[in-house]
Structure formats: C-alpha cells, structure tokens
Design an enzyme around this catalytic site. Structure first.
Site, mmCIF file in Angstrom:
data_model
loop_
_atom_site.group_PDB
_atom_site.id
_atom_site.type_symbol
_atom_site.label_atom_id
_atom_site.label_comp_id
_atom_site.label_asym_id
_atom_site.label_seq_id
_atom_site.Cartn_x
_atom_site.Cartn_y
_atom_site.Cartn_z
ATOM 1 N N LYS A 138 39.052 61.794 44.842
ATOM 2 C CA LYS A 138 39.119 61.797 46.315
ATOM 3 C C LYS A 138 40.149 62.820 46.819
ATOM 4 O O LYS A 138 39.926 63.489 47.828
ATOM 5 C CB LYS A 138 39.487 60.402 46.823
ATOM 6 C CG LYS A 138 38.384 59.363 46.632
ATOM 7 C CD LYS A 138 38.866 58.015 47.160
ATOM 8 C CE LYS A 138 37.903 56.889 46.833
ATOM 9 N NZ LYS A 138 38.356 55.589 47.350
ATOM 10 N N ARG A 163 48.996 43.121 38.664
ATOM 11 C CA ARG A 163 48.759 42.948 37.221
ATOM 12 C C ARG A 163 49.621 43.941 36.447
ATOM 13 O O ARG A 163 49.628 45.129 36.751
ATOM 14 C CB ARG A 163 47.288 43.182 36.897
ATOM 15 C CG ARG A 163 46.989 43.147 35.411
ATOM 16 C CD ARG A 163 45.523 43.332 35.121
ATOM 17 N NE ARG A 163 44.746 42.174 35.537
ATOM 18 C CZ ARG A 163 43.419 42.197 35.726
ATOM 19 N NH1 ARG A 163 42.744 43.310 35.568
ATOM 20 N NH2 ARG A 163 42.783 41.103 36.084
ATOM 21 N N CYS A 221 41.430 41.722 32.021
ATOM 22 C CA CYS A 221 40.630 40.866 32.914
ATOM 23 C C CYS A 221 40.457 39.461 32.350
ATOM 24 O O CYS A 221 39.870 38.601 33.004
ATOM 25 C CB CYS A 221 39.260 41.495 33.180
ATOM 26 S SG CYS A 221 39.376 42.920 34.272
ATOM 27 N N GLU A 232 33.659 54.455 37.917
ATOM 28 C CA GLU A 232 34.998 55.005 37.694
ATOM 29 C C GLU A 232 36.085 54.002 38.077
ATOM 30 O O GLU A 232 35.891 53.135 38.892
ATOM 31 C CB GLU A 232 35.180 56.311 38.477
ATOM 32 C CG GLU A 232 35.132 56.201 39.989
ATOM 33 C CD GLU A 232 33.710 56.151 40.557
ATOM 34 O OE1 GLU A 232 32.757 55.910 39.798
ATOM 35 O OE2 GLU A 232 33.581 56.334 41.782
ATOM 36 N N LYS A 233 37.262 54.191 37.462
ATOM 37 C CA LYS A 233 38.390 53.314 37.743
ATOM 38 C C LYS A 233 39.367 54.039 38.661
ATOM 39 O O LYS A 233 39.237 55.246 38.892
ATOM 40 C CB LYS A 233 39.056 52.923 36.445
ATOM 41 C CG LYS A 233 38.076 52.185 35.559
ATOM 42 C CD LYS A 233 38.736 51.602 34.365
ATOM 43 C CE LYS A 233 37.990 50.337 33.991
ATOM 44 N NZ LYS A 233 38.843 49.346 33.394
ATOM 45 N N TYR A 268 32.772 39.743 33.907
ATOM 46 C CA TYR A 268 33.346 40.624 32.871
ATOM 47 C C TYR A 268 34.456 39.928 32.064
ATOM 48 O O TYR A 268 34.478 39.971 30.835
ATOM 49 C CB TYR A 268 33.887 41.874 33.571
ATOM 50 C CG TYR A 268 34.549 42.887 32.677
ATOM 51 C CD1 TYR A 268 33.799 43.661 31.798
ATOM 52 C CD2 TYR A 268 35.930 43.094 32.732
ATOM 53 C CE1 TYR A 268 34.411 44.610 30.993
ATOM 54 C CE2 TYR A 268 36.552 44.040 31.936
ATOM 55 C CZ TYR A 268 35.789 44.797 31.063
ATOM 56 O OH TYR A 268 36.402 45.732 30.264
ATOM 57 N N GLN A 292 48.344 46.521 46.395
ATOM 58 C CA GLN A 292 48.067 45.818 45.137
ATOM 59 C C GLN A 292 48.662 46.642 43.988
ATOM 60 O O GLN A 292 48.703 47.873 44.064
ATOM 61 C CB GLN A 292 46.556 45.571 44.955
ATOM 62 C CG GLN A 292 45.657 46.779 44.881
ATOM 63 C CD GLN A 292 45.186 47.308 46.241
ATOM 64 O OE1 GLN A 292 45.949 47.345 47.191
ATOM 65 N NE2 GLN A 292 43.940 47.760 46.314
ATOM 66 N N ASP A 324 20.378 50.578 21.269
ATOM 67 C CA ASP A 324 20.811 49.483 22.143
ATOM 68 C C ASP A 324 21.379 48.377 21.256
ATOM 69 O O ASP A 324 20.636 47.758 20.484
ATOM 70 C CB ASP A 324 19.615 48.972 22.960
ATOM 71 C CG ASP A 324 20.027 47.862 23.925
ATOM 72 O OD1 ASP A 324 21.190 47.402 23.839
ATOM 73 O OD2 ASP A 324 19.185 47.456 24.744
ATOM 74 N N SER A 366 40.241 42.862 27.290
ATOM 75 C CA SER A 366 40.722 43.445 28.547
ATOM 76 C C SER A 366 41.751 42.544 29.214
ATOM 77 O O SER A 366 41.755 41.319 29.013
ATOM 78 C CB SER A 366 39.519 43.604 29.478
ATOM 79 O OG SER A 366 39.930 43.768 30.803
HETATM 80 P P1 NAD Z 1 32.731 53.271 28.892
HETATM 81 O O1 NAD Z 1 31.796 52.610 29.860
HETATM 82 O O2 NAD Z 1 33.087 54.694 29.113
HETATM 83 O O3 NAD Z 1 32.165 53.103 27.404
HETATM 84 C C1 NAD Z 1 31.405 52.004 26.984
HETATM 85 C C2 NAD Z 1 30.161 52.549 26.314
HETATM 86 O O4 NAD Z 1 29.363 51.457 25.834
HETATM 87 C C3 NAD Z 1 29.271 53.344 27.298
HETATM 88 O O5 NAD Z 1 29.114 54.678 26.862
HETATM 89 C C4 NAD Z 1 27.960 52.593 27.290
HETATM 90 O O6 NAD Z 1 26.818 53.435 27.370
HETATM 91 C C5 NAD Z 1 28.026 51.860 25.955
HETATM 92 N N1 NAD Z 1 27.115 50.707 25.952
HETATM 93 C C6 NAD Z 1 26.937 49.797 26.931
HETATM 94 N N2 NAD Z 1 25.964 48.938 26.591
HETATM 95 C C7 NAD Z 1 25.523 49.313 25.362
HETATM 96 C C8 NAD Z 1 24.522 48.815 24.488
HETATM 97 N N3 NAD Z 1 23.773 47.758 24.830
HETATM 98 N N4 NAD Z 1 24.340 49.427 23.298
HETATM 99 C C9 NAD Z 1 25.081 50.508 22.950
HETATM 100 N N5 NAD Z 1 26.038 51.026 23.757
HETATM 101 C C10 NAD Z 1 26.263 50.430 24.936
HETATM 102 O O7 NAD Z 1 34.046 52.360 28.861
HETATM 103 P P2 NAD Z 1 35.452 52.635 28.190
HETATM 104 O O8 NAD Z 1 36.430 52.790 29.285
HETATM 105 O O9 NAD Z 1 35.356 53.679 27.154
HETATM 106 O O10 NAD Z 1 35.714 51.210 27.510
HETATM 107 C C11 NAD Z 1 35.502 50.958 26.129
HETATM 108 C C12 NAD Z 1 35.776 49.486 25.847
HETATM 109 O O11 NAD Z 1 37.101 49.145 26.251
HETATM 110 C C13 NAD Z 1 34.838 48.535 26.595
HETATM 111 O O12 NAD Z 1 34.533 47.434 25.760
HETATM 112 C C14 NAD Z 1 35.674 48.073 27.757
HETATM 113 O O13 NAD Z 1 35.272 46.810 28.230
HETATM 114 C C15 NAD Z 1 37.061 48.035 27.137
HETATM 115 N N6 NAD Z 1 38.113 48.173 28.156
HETATM 116 C C16 NAD Z 1 38.284 49.357 28.799
HETATM 117 C C17 NAD Z 1 39.276 49.453 29.773
HETATM 118 C C18 NAD Z 1 39.513 50.740 30.519
HETATM 119 O O14 NAD Z 1 40.418 50.773 31.343
HETATM 120 N N7 NAD Z 1 38.770 51.800 30.283
HETATM 121 C C19 NAD Z 1 40.083 48.345 30.076
HETATM 122 C C20 NAD Z 1 39.855 47.164 29.399
HETATM 123 C C21 NAD Z 1 38.891 47.078 28.411
#
Ligand code: NAD
Length: 343
Positions: A202, A288, A122, A193-194, A151, A222, A56, A120
């Site tokens: 779906k 966006r 966001c 999921e996104k 976020y 959107q 963690d 992001s």
């Molecule tokens: P994801 O949720 O698949 O991967 C994130 C991982 O972080 C998860 O496996 C989760 O278990 C792990 N995690 C969360 N809390 C934790 C902790 N306390 N200690 C250790 N691990 C922890 O998401 P992703 O899509 O692979 O995104 C990766 C990064 O990119 C993230 O920071 C996300 O915010 C950023 N991001 C992703 C997108 C997208 O479209 N996927 C867009 C913008 C930003």
C-alpha cells in the site's frame, strides 16, 4: 539431519516452503523433495535439481507417494493467508486437517525419522489477547482452548495429533508455533497477504501513484510481533534437529502496533501518508506477542532480526516486483525451467 538424507518439504511452492527448500540446497542437502498442489509455474521458488511434485496432499494416496523413502518431513502445506483470508475461509482452513492427518499417517507408514508440523500463534486462547499491551504468550496459554475460529482450531487439533502419533505410534514429531512470518518472495497481494507485505504494497502504491493516503484495518493500535524469514528458517531447522518435541513458540518478541509498522514502511519509502482507518475490516485479536523464554531456555537462541531491517528487505523486493525491476515472483514466465523439473 544429514546432507544425504531425503528431506520432504510440503507447501514448497509457498512462501516459507520455498525459502526452506532454497536454504536446504544452500546447506548441501542433495535429496530434497518439494510438493505443492499449485501449478509449478506459480511456485515462489523452484529448483530444477530438486524433485518437484504437483500433488493435492488432502488425498491420502498422494501423501503416501511423496513420503515413500523420505527421512525427514517438513509439513508446511496448508490453505491459509492473512486475517482477510482466514476470517472468511474458516471451512477451507479447517480442511487442511486432511493434509495433516494423511501426512502423519504416511509418515508413520513409511517409517519417517522425524516429522515437523508448522503450527501457529493462532492456537492461543482469545481471552489472553484482548489487550494491545498484551502479556506475551507462553506455550501453556493455548489451554483452556479457545483458538482462532477455523484456522486456529485446525492447528491446535493437528498439534495434538502429532503428540498422540508420537505417544501411540512412536513417530517422532516436532511442532513449531510460528508468529507472523514475513520477508521477500511471498504473497503481497490477492487477498492472502499478511500485514507487513500488505502495508509495504500500500505504501509503494501510494508512492508510485502520488496519492498519499493509506487504508489501515481497524484503528491501527492492535499489536503484533513479526518474524523475519531468516530467523524462521534458522529456528525451524534447529527445532527439527533438536530434542524438544512439545509445541514451541517461534516468533519475534519485538511488539509493535500496526500504526508503528506503517511508520517503519513510510520511513523506508521516505514519505508520509494520510491514514484512513477502516473499523469494519478484519482485525484479528487486539494484541499478540511471543514469549520466548522456552526457546531461549531449550536452545539458547531466539529470533533477533529487527523489524526495521527485515521490513526494508521486504519492501525493496515488493517494490522491485511492482515496478518490474526484478525477475517475476513466480515462474509462470519461465516455462522452460518448469518443463525441466516438474512431475
Ligand atoms: P503459503 O500459503 O505461502 O504456503 C502454503 C502452501 O501450501 C501453499 O503454496 C499452498 O499452495 C500449499 N497447499 C495448500 N493446500 C495444499 C494441498 N492440499 N496440497 C498441497 N499443497 C497445498 O504459507 P506460508 O506462509 O509459507 O506458511 C507455511 C506454513 O506455516 C503453513 O502451514 C502456515 O499455516 C504456517 N504458518 C505461517 C505463518 C506465517 O506468518 N506465514 C504463521 C503461522 C503459521
């Protein structure tokens, strides 16, 4: 980065982190450290020849332990998901600030050469995204600040922390602002999921069940842009290696409505569905898109995989998962490999 540098990837059990570890391995990196707090059996990609840790990273001691000896850090760990998740888990999303903070401190204290933070789209101010025919967002549109509640605030704050760690402590940082990344080997159900994966799922459900209807969140008008994982990996590596340290967009600029995204998924599936619109579902901002002027100017490159092509690959992977035609997404069914590599 050099292939014998030690590379730390946090969030390695997730979608992008899993692909990043796989990509680094393919490129000949031999000292990769992968960390995630999920049970290793639930990681999307797992490699026994990589140092794998279940930790963690909100805990400062764990951050220090996994960062010791690392040359480069890709900090992807965050508690996140699609709109359905981030609109209902604002505190959880903000708590990722503990990961960013402790990982930055660990990187400073362990003498890391470079630290990449995954921000992001966001972070962008809500008042710049009220129209579906949005003017693409340029990096300066993050200020005056009015990011996505929860976020987005965490991402914007952590971007600034990177900047000040760089100015005050001399830690080299990079900040990528991802815009909607999608592709195979990621979340497609369960609530995090996104849109691209959710819509593929779906459409597949409708095809397999014969009930030819689909629920769409909002009115479907959107707009968004979606970046395929291969572009994301290329851009992430390039920005880590490059000399540009301010936050920079990493996203596609192929703008589509959600209805058009459904059109593409329907065409891949070879069906047409009755559309049922749910105005009460989470919708996010109205429009966006990513302005890619900066990335083109600095790097002479921008994401280019067409949504039609990337979505087809994503659809096929989700289809195989849902029909049992492929190896399961996670390693839960392969305990022998997990036992061999997890710590
Ligand atoms: P994801 O949720 O698949 O991967 C994130 C991982 O972080 C998860 O496996 C989760 O278990 C792990 N995690 C969360 N809390 C934790 C902790 N306390 N200690 C250790 N691990 C922890 O998401 P992703 O899509 O692979 O995104 C990766 C990064 O990119 C993230 O920071 C996300 O915010 C950023 N991001 C992703 C997108 C997208 O479209 N996927 C867009 C913008 C930003």
């Amino acid at each position: 980065m050099n292939t014998n540098d030690t590379i730390l990837v946090t969030g390695a059990g997730g979608f992008i982190g899993g692909h990043l570890v796989a990509d680094l391995r393919r490129r000949g990196f031999t000292r990769i450290r992968a960390v995630d707090w999920k049970d290793i059996a639930d990681w999307y990609q797992f490699f026994p020849d990589v140092e794998n840790y279940q930790r963690d990273l909100k805990d400062a001691r764990n951050c220090h332990e996994v960062t010791e000896g690392a040359d480069y850090v890709f900090n992807l760990a965050a508690d996140m998901g699609g709109m359905g998740f981030i609109e209902t888990h604002k505190a959880d999303c903000m708590l990722s600030v503990l990961i960013s903070t402790h990982m930055l401190l660990a990187a400073r204290d362990c003498g890391v050469k470079r630290f990449l933070y995954t921000s992001s789209a966001c972070v962008y101010a809500a008042d710049k995204q009220t129209d579906a025919h949005v003017t693409a967002l340029t990096e300066s549109d993050a200020y005056p600040a009015m990011p996505e509640d929860g976020y987005g605030w965490e991402k914007l704050f952590s971007e600034r922390m990177c900047r000040h760690f760089s100015e005050d402590f001399g830690l080299e940082t990079r900040c990528v602002r991802y815009h909607n990344v999608y592709g195979p080997i990621g979340t497609y159900d369960g609530g995090r999921e996104k849109a691209p994966a959710a819509i593929c799922r779906k459409v597949i459900q409708a095809k397999l069940s014969g009930r030819h209807a689909i629920e769409i969140w909002g009115d479907g008008e959107q707009t968004r842009s979606f970046m395929y994982i291969d572009d994301c990996l290329h851009g992430t590596r390039m920005i880590m290696d490059g000399g540009f340290s301010d936050p920079i967009n990493l996203g596609s600029d192929q703008l589509v409505t959600i209805n058009q995204l459904v059109d593409i998924a329907e065409a891949i599936a070879g069906i047409r569905l009755e559309r049922r619109y749910n105005p009460d579902a989470p919708k996010g901002v109205r429009g966006r898109n990513s302005d890619n002027t900066l990335i083109r100017t600095v790097f002479g490159w921008a994401p280019s995989v067409r949504l039609e092509d990337g979505l087809e690959r994503t659809y096929r992977w989700i289809y195989d998962q849902m029909t049992g035609n492929a190896a399961p997404a996670t390693l839960r069914d392969r305990p022998r490999m997990v036992a061999a590599g997890g710590r």
